[in-house]
Design an enzyme around this catalytic site. Sequence first.
Site, short mmCIF file in Angstrom:
data_model
loop_
_atom_site.label_atom_id
_atom_site.label_comp_id
_atom_site.label_asym_id
_atom_site.label_seq_id
_atom_site.Cartn_x
_atom_site.Cartn_y
_atom_site.Cartn_z
CG ASP A 7 -2.12 -0.95 1.01
OD1 ASP A 7 -2.42 -1.29 -0.15
OD2 ASP A 7 -2.75 -1.34 2.01
CE1 TYR B 258 -8.99 -3.48 7.04
CE2 TYR B 258 -9.09 -4.68 4.97
CZ TYR B 258 -9.21 -4.66 6.35
OH TYR B 258 -9.55 -5.80 7.02
#
Length: 528
Positions: free
Chosen positions: A170, A258
């Site tokens: 990420d 998320y």
Amino acid sequence: MTIEGMRLATYAPLSSAEFNNTILDRGVDLADLACLPISSGLTVLVDLDTNEVLEITDHGKDIPIPKAANTDYRLSAQTNARNKMKSVNPISIEQPMGPSFTVEGHMVKWANWEFHLKPDPRAGVIISRAMVRDPDSGELRSVMYKGMSSELFVPYMDPTDAWYFKTYMDAGEYGFGLQAMPLVPLNDCPRNAYYMDGVFAAGDGMPYVRSNIVCVFESYAGDIAWRHSESPITGLEIREARPKVTLVVRMAASVANYDYIVDWEFQTDGLIKIKVGLSGILMVKGTPYMNMNQVPNQENMYGTLLSENVIGVIHDHYITFYLDMDIDDSDNSFVKVNLKREDTSPGESPRKSYLKAVRNVAKTEKDAQIKLKLYDPHEFHVVNPNKRTRVGNPVGYKVVPAGTAASLLDPEDLPQKRGAFTNNQIWVTPYNKSEEWAGGTFVYQNEGEDNLASWSNRDRAIENKDIVLWYTLGFHHIPCQEDFPIMPTVSSSFDLKPVNFFESNPILGVPPNFEKDLPVCQAVTASA
């Protein structure tokens, strides 16, 4: 890959008549479509240079689209739930004299701490030049030159065609700071918080501002900094207690589905707590099953049935932190302190055993590749061997793990080769300005040949050197129904704690709270 490139790629499938038809066949309006996982078995291969659709694979035409009922998480949609649950009254921490910290440019000063704070497009937040004031000498002493989130590795545990590639980095692939969102006052951060903008470069090099992505605030949760009451048998009427007030630096990144909340929390006793919270929306897939009684015993769903036709896939989260510790200067050593059982000799003592602390200084990088073991306990110290306390202990800090998780994937599995920095929870490397990102500088092109694991395997000398400590915080996540449609925040943390850094307890001089210093607030009487 830039954010602009990702955005273009998400719209590319809509230029394909074949793709549009398979969406319409599912009963989905194209206006309601976002090119994220919408059903099992549908994947699109896109040429990122031309934005041309190269291949469409659809093995999920018979899987129904889950119903949207009860999945809207906005406040306006929660009428029924609010009627069945008694809400708590609003709460706020008041500071009648204002906050105790100041921010001058990017320098933050609070109590006995000073540090530089910077939003960063890849790391999210960088804390640098962290120094704490010694209560005896009054001097500012160096603790950490630079600390940041280096990489986030999120492998999903579904090996099927539509999911095997969902193993994300990420920070390196998306940019942790680029995905940071403006914080919500009074909810993400309390009253009297200070907000800081991020100024980043777009794909074309032009600067842009992401507002309010970092906040700084003082926190008091009713915790105790220290206390002691003398036992009545002493005859001494002594009761002393001090409140624990801390300073928190917070950012929150919404990486697609998320949300990650990262806190750097500074305490007056010299401790730094680094905490990561996970919230947001699970990455889910469609299924023909509406109840577990329909699932054949031998079928592996790779997750949990969360709602009718919805499976939450099992996955991991690993957040690796880069911590360039400078304990009273740059030349430091890493010490493993092993707690070992010693058995007493016959007749030596009524005791049969006791614990002994055995110190071992790591000479090279491989000495400092650490897998945490519950039944082989260690403390892990970063010390300055060139400076000692008045009684002769080397000054230092120790990393104190809390709840964490370790990767169980095959080391030769390609995602794990890329994410090999999760093979250990702790690494120590000599400082190298080109070694900051645990997954490598260019993670898209990296198959494991240039990452923290490959650097550490050079086995360079680390004793009495300028060293970097790396710590990986891990989560195994088996989704459950309470995680759907929005996951309540789950958190874990680790500490950087002084160990013989000060001559004694550094906060003995912290005053207690007195009633006269605090505001007196009256509850508002409800009108008849």
